[in-house]
Design a protein around this motif. Structure first.
Motif, PDB file in Angstrom:
ATOM      1  N   LEU A 267      15.689   5.025   1.321  1.00  0.00           N
ATOM      2  CA  LEU A 267      15.646   6.483   1.297  1.00  0.00           C
ATOM      3  C   LEU A 267      16.847   7.028   2.067  1.00  0.00           C
ATOM      4  O   LEU A 267      17.022   6.728   3.255  1.00  0.00           O
ATOM      5  CB  LEU A 267      14.339   6.976   1.919  1.00  0.00           C
ATOM      6  CG  LEU A 267      14.061   8.474   1.802  1.00  0.00           C
ATOM      7  CD1 LEU A 267      13.737   8.849   0.350  1.00  0.00           C
ATOM      8  CD2 LEU A 267      12.898   8.882   2.714  1.00  0.00           C
TER       9      LEU A 267
ATOM     10  N   VAL B  88      10.059   0.991  -7.336  1.00  0.00           N
ATOM     11  CA  VAL B  88      10.982   1.319  -6.247  1.00  0.00           C
ATOM     12  C   VAL B  88      11.360   0.096  -5.408  1.00  0.00           C
ATOM     13  O   VAL B  88      12.138   0.215  -4.459  1.00  0.00           O
ATOM     14  CB  VAL B  88      10.405   2.416  -5.316  1.00  0.00           C
ATOM     15  CG1 VAL B  88      10.154   3.697  -6.074  1.00  0.00           C
ATOM     16  CG2 VAL B  88       9.142   1.931  -4.611  1.00  0.00           C
TER      17      VAL B  88
ATOM     18  N   LYS C 165      16.322   9.159  -3.483  1.00  0.00           N
ATOM     19  CA  LYS C 165      16.031   7.772  -3.814  1.00  0.00           C
ATOM     20  C   LYS C 165      16.718   7.460  -5.132  1.00  0.00           C
ATOM     21  O   LYS C 165      16.528   8.167  -6.130  1.00  0.00           O
ATOM     22  CB  LYS C 165      14.516   7.589  -3.964  1.00  0.00           C
ATOM     23  CG  LYS C 165      14.054   6.136  -3.943  1.00  0.00           C
ATOM     24  CD  LYS C 165      13.979   5.617  -2.529  1.00  0.00           C
ATOM     25  CE  LYS C 165      13.316   4.236  -2.478  1.00  0.00           C
ATOM     26  NZ  LYS C 165      13.403   3.650  -1.140  1.00  0.00           N
TER      27      LYS C 165
ATOM     28  N   ASN D  83       8.021   6.465  -0.431  1.00  0.00           N
ATOM     29  CA  ASN D  83       8.472   5.530  -1.466  1.00  0.00           C
ATOM     30  C   ASN D  83       7.377   5.280  -2.499  1.00  0.00           C
ATOM     31  O   ASN D  83       7.626   5.280  -3.708  1.00  0.00           O
ATOM     32  CB  ASN D  83       8.897   4.207  -0.831  1.00  0.00           C
ATOM     33  CG  ASN D  83      10.193   4.323  -0.056  1.00  0.00           C
ATOM     34  OD1 ASN D  83      10.957   5.263  -0.245  1.00  0.00           O
ATOM     35  ND2 ASN D  83      10.447   3.366   0.825  1.00  0.00           N
TER      36      ASN D  83
END
Length: 506
Positions: A387, A381, A487, A370
């Motif tokens: 994810l 993020v 993502k 991430n």
């Protein structure tokens, strides 16, 4: 699927124990066990490679759903508590009729998408097949099963193809429990349903030579002969102009013959891209595409060790980043995801795939990934979705779709609290021997899987409006297994990282 393979191997072992107890009485069962013992032993040496072949996966479904049930009935004649109890316990994990049907339709989907003939599939000689992976060709029964499944959907095009293949293998001398009369019955009717009266009549006559008392075939013979005579009478009375018109209509009907139309308007273009027949960029456009080392505006982590960046497409801009995940990171992500990944062969949209969601606190590697995405893209993020890890097996695909929501923006903000999906980051965690491309149907782009690399694109313009040129799809996996993780970043948190403009096309 790998677990099912080991389940089958365990069942074979249990069965062999039972055979040793009553070997004299159960000779037929012993032959069955020995055949599967050889197959299971070979397959479990490389389970993913073995199951990466769609025919192997289909045959595994068929064995577990159909043939093991038939074997159970045979064993019950002479009760063996040990084997039956093991089979009963394991049956709860077996595929069902829907799974077997889905596996069959996945094979037919691969056949259409990659323009494969039935012999190529039946023999297992698919493009990209690893010669070291064990493969048993399809039997007459396997081909017949595919034809029956197509027939149950009134898909007479595929019924004809697979019944003809079953017939060819019977004519070639292959022994089968399916008799030629049954195959000819399906074949003649499916051909008639597609408007080929003369061919339907020929197959009906061939059937009656084998079984002159076949009631349905005798009725069809009279009906086909009547319709053909009626058609010939009309043609004989026509003038030259009418004959030319009829011949043209016949040619047009022949050209249109094929798989039935479905719900996806862009099916043809989608499949062309999957085969690598997409739009080719002009030399001028290609000259603007580059490979480069990127430090993401002198990010401290990437000044001394920049990432390798490659332009895949210009409009929309699709960028590939190479060597994003190491092999050890990939294996860890797969290890975390596998217990949660399950697959069903649905008929529309996402098929032959399993999905798991991984949170940052589950394992340090997820948190690192991430953070790496944020460092490389420059996007926050913290408001992104978790994810997502997906595994595409036999015929696995995801049909054309948008990643961004197309409802009212204010509604999205209230519903999600983080706004729309501003961008997509897609990591390829495996190479795919054949098939499995990510294609953008509106613009003709095709991006092929490369293990450890990631592709990135914006779903929204800087104005916040959706970029409809980002409509994309995951092509069916022909051979192999496709592992990806992605993502989805959202609008909130990007206000000072990607500033808004008033221009809808920027």
């Amino acid at each position: 699927m790998t677990d099912l393979l080991y389940t089958e191997k365990d069942l074979v072992t249990s069965l062999k124990d039972y055979i040793r107890a009553e070997e004299d009485k159960l000779e037929q069962v012993k032959k069955w066990a020995e055949k599967l013992d050889v197959l299971s032993a070979t397959a479990t040496q490389d389970p993913e490679g073995f199951l990466g072949h769609p025919v192997n996966a289909f045959k595994l479904m068929k064995r577990l759903n159909t043939e093991w049930g038939e074997l159970e009935s045979l064993v019950l004649k002479d009760m063996s508590d040990g084997f039956i109890s093991n089979l009963t316990i394991q049956r709860q994990y077996f595929p069902n009729d829907d799974d077997q049907t889905g596996a069959a339709k996945a094979l037919m989907r691969l056949q259409d998408t990659y323009r494969l003939d039935t012999h190529t599939i039946s023999s297992g000689e698919l493009p990209g097949t690893n010669k070291d992976v064990a493969m048993s060709p399809m039997t007459v029964e396997d081909c017949f099963e595919l034809g029956k499944i197509a027939y149950s959907d009134a898909d007479y095009y595929h019924t004809e193809l697979w019944m003809e293949q079953a017939l060819k293998q019977l004519d070639g001398g292959e022994e089968s429990s399916v008799d030629m009369v049954t195959i000819l019955d399906y074949l003649s009717y499916s051909i008639y349903q597609q408007g080929e009266l003369e061919r339907a009549l020929d197959y009906t006559k061939r059937l009656l030579k084998l079984d002159s008392a076949h009631q349905r075939a005798n009725g069809n013979l009279k009906y086909f002969e009547y319709q053909l005579a009626k058609q010939n009478k009309v043609e004989a009375a026509e003038g030259q102009k009418e004959k030319e018109t009829r011949e043209r209509e016949k040619r047009e009907a022949s050209d249109k013959k094929g798989r039935p139309a479905d719900y996806l308007p862009e099916r043809r273009k989608y499949e062309e891209l999957c085969r690598g027949e997409g739009i080719k960029m002009t030399l001028r456009r290609q000259s603007r595409m580059f490979c480069r080392y990127s430090d993401n505006n002198r990010h401290p982590l990437y000044v001394l060790g920049p990432v390798k960046q490659e332009d895949e497409w210009d409009r929309p801009r699709i960028i590939r980043y190479h060597d994003i995940l190491s092999n050890s990171e990939i294996e860890k992500v797969k290890e975390l995801a596998k217990p949660r990944v399950s697959s069903k062969f649905n008929l529309q949209g996402k098929t032959g795939s399993g999905v798991a969601w991984l949170t940052a606190y589950e394992d340090p590697v997820v948190d690192k990934i991430n953070q790496r995405i944020e460092d490389i893209t420059g996007l926050n993020v913290k408001t992104a979705e978790e994810l997502q890890v997906a595994n595409y097996g036999v015929g696995g695909q995801y049909e054309p779709h948008f990643d961004f929501g197309r409802v009212n923006k204010a509604f999205l903000s209230i519903l999600l609290g983080t706004g729309n999906r501003i961008a997509t980051w897609l990591i390829y965690m495996s190479d795919v021997p054949s098939g499995g491309a990510t294609v953008f149907t509106d613009v003709g782009a095709a991006v092929w899987p490369k293990k450890g690399s990631a592709v990135f694109w914006y779903n929204l313009f800087a104005s916040g409006e959706g970029d409809y040129s980002t409509r994309h799809a995951a092509c069916p996996v022909l051979v192999g297994n496709k592992w990806v993780s992605n993502k989805w970043m959202h609008e909130r948190g990007q206000e000072f990282r990607r500033r808004c403009t008033l221009n809808e096309s920027e």
